[in-house]
Write an enzyme that holds these catalytic residues in place. Sequence first.
Site, PDB file in Angstrom:
ATOM      1  N   ASP A  45      12.120  -2.076   6.257  1.00  0.00           N
ATOM      2  CA  ASP A  45      12.175  -0.679   5.835  1.00  0.00           C
ATOM      3  C   ASP A  45      12.610   0.238   6.980  1.00  0.00           C
ATOM      4  OD1 ASP A  45      11.470  -1.298   3.275  1.00  0.00           O
ATOM      5  OD2 ASP A  45       9.381  -0.665   3.449  1.00  0.00           O
ATOM      6  N   GLY A  46      12.206  -0.103   8.204  1.00  0.00           N
ATOM      7  CA  GLY A  46      12.612   0.709   9.349  1.00  0.00           C
ATOM      8  C   GLY A  46      14.114   0.728   9.539  1.00  0.00           C
ATOM      9  N   GLU A 123       8.091  10.407   5.205  1.00  0.00           N
ATOM     10  CA  GLU A 123       7.142  11.482   5.427  1.00  0.00           C
ATOM     11  C   GLU A 123       7.481  12.303   6.651  1.00  0.00           C
ATOM     12  OE1 GLU A 123       6.494   8.428   7.911  1.00  0.00           O
ATOM     13  OE2 GLU A 123       5.393   8.039   6.036  1.00  0.00           O
ATOM     14  N   ASP A 150      -6.891  16.767  13.177  1.00  0.00           N
ATOM     15  CA  ASP A 150      -5.940  15.994  13.976  1.00  0.00           C
ATOM     16  C   ASP A 150      -4.496  16.233  13.553  1.00  0.00           C
ATOM     17  OD1 ASP A 150      -8.051  15.002  15.357  1.00  0.00           O
ATOM     18  OD2 ASP A 150      -7.896  12.945  14.615  1.00  0.00           O
ATOM     19  N   ALA A 185      -8.300  13.706   9.631  1.00  0.00           N
ATOM     20  CA  ALA A 185      -9.566  14.075  10.265  1.00  0.00           C
ATOM     21  C   ALA A 185      -9.764  15.585  10.335  1.00  0.00           C
ATOM     22  CB  ALA A 185      -9.636  13.477  11.678  1.00  0.00           C
TER      23      ALA A 185
END
Length: 264
Positions: A45-46, A123, A150, A185
């Site tokens: 996928d990369g 993303e 975060d 977070a």
Amino acid sequence: MNFNVRSRGDHTSNVLTQQVKTYLEEFGLTYDEEEPEIVISIGGDGTLLEAFHQYSHRSDETSFVGVHTGHLGFYADWQPEEIEKLVIHIAKTPFKIVEYPLIEVVIRHTNEMETERYLALNECTVKSMEGSLVMDIEIKGDHFETFRGDGLCLSTPSGSTAYNKALNGAILHPSLASIQMAEMASINNRVYRTIGSPIVLPEHHTCLLKPKNDVDFQVTVDHLTLVQKKVKSIQVRVANEKIRFARFRPFPFWKRVKESFIAE
């Protein structure tokens, strides 16, 4: 038809890349790195993400097909032993186009720096370079929440199985033109309150992130890592462009999900 082949760079992928190039040229197709109509990605996928970003300016003209030489990928549906079959399909068979939604990331600055625009297939993530990320989040022009934590991950439906899933986000079918925002977070107290759950926005909703302090940010767009200074806002929405995949046989999304996360 013009084509290009992208390799992950390992020995197996390089050998297959040369085979595909030789076979397709023997069938009369033209090798063209500048304006290919189809790009064959050999790796994982990369590798396909890198190929997409190389040709993201040709979203209406270039289609992609993936051969995986490692673990089963979400974008690579052909295996090395099927190379000859794939080559014959590309050379002889009109292929079906399947389009997946992308997200548009627009970064504006408080100084004279030009506005930056990126497209993401998986993303976009945002993190502070100094301490916690503190951002006002607006949806459709209205303040939604002030986030402290975060970081934030904003994913496409096809990218919902990647970083988003690690953040306990939902897996969305790529037919849903949408953005999913998941928290990293988050801090919740009397001053900062967040929704605490991933949210999904439809294609006509824009998400705007506005920094509450003047710090540098680390922004990732798929495999690209960008350090951003003097950020005024980061705008994320479903892009007008889409990625095009060349399909020569069915490649069911839920079957890929099962094979990747459930099947033994």
